[in-house]
Design a protein around this motif. Structure first.
Motif, PDB file in Angstrom:
ATOM      1  N   VAL A 162     -45.862  43.570 -25.722  1.00  9.78           N
ATOM      2  CA  VAL A 162     -44.533  44.402 -24.256  1.00  9.78           C
ATOM      3  C   VAL A 162     -44.013  42.788 -23.776  1.00  9.78           C
ATOM      4  N   ASN A 163     -43.137  42.452 -23.738  1.00 18.47           N
ATOM      5  CA  ASN A 163     -41.877  41.409 -22.584  1.00 18.47           C
ATOM      6  C   ASN A 163     -41.799  41.708 -22.180  1.00 18.47           C
ATOM      7  N   GLN A 164     -42.413  41.689 -20.899  1.00 22.30           N
ATOM      8  CA  GLN A 164     -41.513  41.869 -19.249  1.00 22.30           C
ATOM      9  C   GLN A 164     -40.408  41.049 -18.752  1.00 22.30           C
ATOM     10  N   ILE A 165     -39.845  41.166 -18.453  1.00 22.80           N
ATOM     11  CA  ILE A 165     -38.229  39.951 -18.028  1.00 22.80           C
ATOM     12  C   ILE A 165     -37.730  40.495 -16.589  1.00 22.80           C
ATOM     13  N   LYS A 166     -36.678  39.761 -16.448  1.00 23.69           N
ATOM     14  CA  LYS A 166     -35.961  39.753 -15.045  1.00 23.69           C
ATOM     15  C   LYS A 166     -34.896  40.973 -16.265  1.00 23.69           C
ATOM     16  N   TRP A 167     -34.727  42.452 -15.003  1.00 24.99           N
ATOM     17  CA  TRP A 167     -33.756  42.410 -16.221  1.00 24.99           C
ATOM     18  C   TRP A 167     -32.445  43.834 -15.163  1.00 24.99           C
ATOM     19  N   SER A 168     -31.962  44.028 -15.533  1.00 26.93           N
ATOM     20  CA  SER A 168     -31.053  44.804 -14.414  1.00 26.93           C
ATOM     21  C   SER A 168     -29.671  45.513 -15.784  1.00 26.93           C
ATOM     22  N   PRO A 169     -28.775  46.128 -14.743  1.00 24.02           N
ATOM     23  CA  PRO A 169     -27.339  45.755 -15.528  1.00 24.02           C
ATOM     24  C   PRO A 169     -26.531  44.640 -15.023  1.00 24.02           C
ATOM     25  N   PHE A 170     -27.094  43.900 -14.173  1.00 27.98           N
ATOM     26  CA  PHE A 170     -26.602  42.201 -14.192  1.00 27.98           C
ATOM     27  C   PHE A 170     -27.277  41.462 -15.242  1.00 27.98           C
ATOM     28  N   GLN A 171     -28.320  41.422 -15.931  1.00 33.05           N
ATOM     29  CA  GLN A 171     -29.085  40.970 -17.028  1.00 33.05           C
ATOM     30  C   GLN A 171     -28.744  41.362 -18.370  1.00 33.05           C
ATOM     31  N   PHE A 172     -28.204  42.826 -18.537  1.00 32.57           N
ATOM     32  CA  PHE A 172     -28.172  42.928 -19.921  1.00 32.57           C
ATOM     33  C   PHE A 172     -27.648  42.859 -20.819  1.00 32.57           C
ATOM     34  N   ASP A 173     -28.736  42.196 -22.041  1.00 33.35           N
ATOM     35  CA  ASP A 173     -28.761  41.280 -22.857  1.00 33.35           C
ATOM     36  C   ASP A 173     -28.829  42.052 -24.278  1.00 33.35           C
ATOM     37  N   ARG A 174     -27.929  42.524 -24.841  1.00 34.69           N
ATOM     38  CA  ARG A 174     -28.034  43.378 -25.900  1.00 34.69           C
ATOM     39  C   ARG A 174     -29.878  42.279 -26.584  1.00 34.69           C
ATOM     40  N   ALA A 175     -28.779  41.163 -27.229  1.00 35.84           N
ATOM     41  CA  ALA A 175     -29.400  40.114 -28.620  1.00 35.84           C
ATOM     42  C   ALA A 175     -30.892  40.670 -27.990  1.00 35.84           C
ATOM     43  N   MET A 176     -31.278  39.935 -26.650  1.00 37.88           N
ATOM     44  CA  MET A 176     -32.792  40.299 -26.418  1.00 37.88           C
ATOM     45  C   MET A 176     -34.109  41.039 -26.391  1.00 37.88           C
ATOM     46  N   LEU A 177     -32.702  42.200 -25.899  1.00 36.79           N
ATOM     47  CA  LEU A 177     -33.562  43.749 -27.160  1.00 36.79           C
ATOM     48  C   LEU A 177     -33.083  44.162 -27.860  1.00 36.79           C
ATOM     49  N   ASP A 178     -31.923  44.002 -28.751  1.00 38.07           N
ATOM     50  CA  ASP A 178     -32.360  43.725 -29.953  1.00 38.07           C
ATOM     51  C   ASP A 178     -33.332  43.360 -30.971  1.00 38.07           C
ATOM     52  N   GLY A 179     -33.612  42.114 -30.008  1.00 35.62           N
ATOM     53  CA  GLY A 179     -34.335  40.623 -31.265  1.00 35.62           C
ATOM     54  C   GLY A 179     -36.093  41.218 -30.646  1.00 35.62           C
ATOM     55  N   CYS A 180     -35.905  41.896 -29.199  1.00 39.69           N
ATOM     56  CA  CYS A 180     -37.853  42.323 -29.038  1.00 39.69           C
ATOM     57  C   CYS A 180     -38.040  43.504 -29.738  1.00 39.69           C
ATOM     58  N   ARG A 181     -37.283  44.569 -29.788  1.00 39.88           N
ATOM     59  CA  ARG A 181     -37.334  46.203 -30.467  1.00 39.88           C
ATOM     60  C   ARG A 181     -37.292  45.879 -32.051  1.00 39.88           C
ATOM     61  N   SER A 182     -36.777  44.818 -32.934  1.00 41.91           N
ATOM     62  CA  SER A 182     -36.519  44.828 -34.156  1.00 41.91           C
ATOM     63  C   SER A 182     -37.944  44.267 -34.716  1.00 41.91           C
ATOM     64  N   ARG A 183     -39.289  43.440 -33.020  1.00 37.48           N
ATOM     65  CA  ARG A 183     -40.522  42.708 -33.231  1.00 37.48           C
ATOM     66  C   ARG A 183     -41.148  43.322 -33.082  1.00 37.48           C
ATOM     67  N   GLY A 184     -41.174  44.639 -32.911  1.00 43.30           N
ATOM     68  CA  GLY A 184     -41.931  46.381 -32.558  1.00 43.30           C
ATOM     69  C   GLY A 184     -42.434  45.725 -31.009  1.00 43.30           C
ATOM     70  N   VAL A 185     -41.639  44.907 -29.915  1.00 40.15           N
ATOM     71  CA  VAL A 185     -41.952  44.690 -28.702  1.00 40.15           C
ATOM     72  C   VAL A 185     -40.868  45.024 -27.524  1.00 40.15           C
ATOM     73  N   VAL A 186     -41.659  46.361 -26.484  1.00 38.41           N
ATOM     74  CA  VAL A 186     -41.306  47.050 -26.198  1.00 38.41           C
ATOM     75  C   VAL A 186     -40.270  45.634 -24.725  1.00 38.41           C
ATOM     76  N   VAL A 187     -39.315  46.222 -24.054  1.00 35.93           N
ATOM     77  CA  VAL A 187     -39.015  45.322 -23.212  1.00 35.93           C
ATOM     78  C   VAL A 187     -39.213  46.102 -21.887  1.00 35.93           C
ATOM     79  N   GLU A 188     -39.852  45.692 -20.611  1.00 39.54           N
ATOM     80  CA  GLU A 188     -40.001  45.370 -19.117  1.00 39.54           C
ATOM     81  C   GLU A 188     -39.763  45.046 -18.468  1.00 39.54           C
TER      82      GLU A 188
END
Length: 264
Positions: A162-188
């Motif tokens: 898991v990578n727990q990070i500050k997140w909301s629609p106002f912090q939406f970062d597709r590159a971070m989300l896709d990057g974590c998922r491609s590495r098998g990391v759940v975004v929290e």
């Protein structure tokens, strides 16, 4: 109300084979009696994922609330975190957390921040050892960059769950989300409301169309993105409202409009 942790559509798999509920209860800034009561209310409302940390100073109250709730330990996903200045004291830190929580293990143990701004490879090796000893079922990080995650993986062969990070629609970062998922990391995501503008007209319009609050729309947005969310409140009514998001769904165009708030 349905317990969040007991619905298969409301959990996501972790890389080590475990599962984490998509909706949890955050306890940051809750101390003493307030932390105890809020956690009890959350468990009564149906939350089955509680997030705490050594640095929050409320692990004992969270543990007492869990014991007094009557909810079986095996039904509740518990996360705690190690402060970055505890490098070199990993095992003692986790054992102290377990003693305060009154549990034999935690479901997820996180490095709260990159220690000294570095990936903290030596500390990560200690985390791996604690997982192998059965004191933490899964291990992860918080506030890490993709490069720092890669450094841990390359050095140890173990990728954070898991990578727990500050997140909301106002912090939406597709590159971070896709990057974590491609590495098998759940975004929290943490601080979903503090990191948002609850009075934003787009958010208010969508909320009005569904007869929900802007906060409920944000929680639902996380769930539909399959991003774990841990809203926090000390008020019983808001704790209950934040879990009352299972009776509606956001349309694709509404999801896209919310995603776009991160580019405004």
């Amino acid at each position: 109300m349905t317990s969040i942790g007991l619905r298969s559509d409301l959990v996501v798999p972790l890389g080590d084979g475990g599962r984490i509920p998509l909706l949890g209860f955050g306890t940051w800034q809750l101390r003493g009696r307030e932390a105890y009561e809020a956690t009890r209310w959350a468990l009564e409302a149906g939350y089955r994922h509680i997030d705490t940390a050594t640095g929050y100073g409320n692990e004992a109250e969270v543990g007492a609330a869990l014991r007094d709730s009557g909810v079986p330990r095996e039904e509740v996903f518990i996360t705690t975190k190690m402060p970055p200045d505890h490098v070199g004291r990993e095992r003692r830190t986790l054992e102290e957390s377990l003693a305060k929580l009154g549990t034999d293990d935690v479901d997820l143990w996180l490095v709260h921040w990159p220690p000294g701004g570095t990936a903290g490879v030596d500390s990560w090796r200690a985390f791996i050892e604690m997982r192998e000893r059965g004191l933490a079922r899964a291990i992860g990080v918080s506030n890490y960059s993709l490069a720092q995650i890669d450094e841990l993986t390359q050095a140890t062969g173990a990728t954070p769950a898991v990578n727990q990070i500050k997140w909301s629609p106002f912090q939406f970062d597709r590159a971070m989300l896709d990057g974590c998922r491609s590495r098998g990391v759940v975004v929290e995501g943490y601080s979903p409301f503090r990191a948002a503008r609850l009075d934003h007209p787009v958010l208010r319009r969508i909320a009005e169309e569904h007869g929900k609050t802007p906060a409920q729309i944000i929680v639902r947005w996380h769930i539909q993105h399959r991003v774990v969310v841990i809203p926090k409140s000390a008020r019983r009514d808001r704790i209950v409202a934040n879990i009352d998001v299972l009776d509606f769904a956001l349309a694709p165009d509404e999801m896209a409009a919310l995603d776009d708030l991160g580019h405004g």
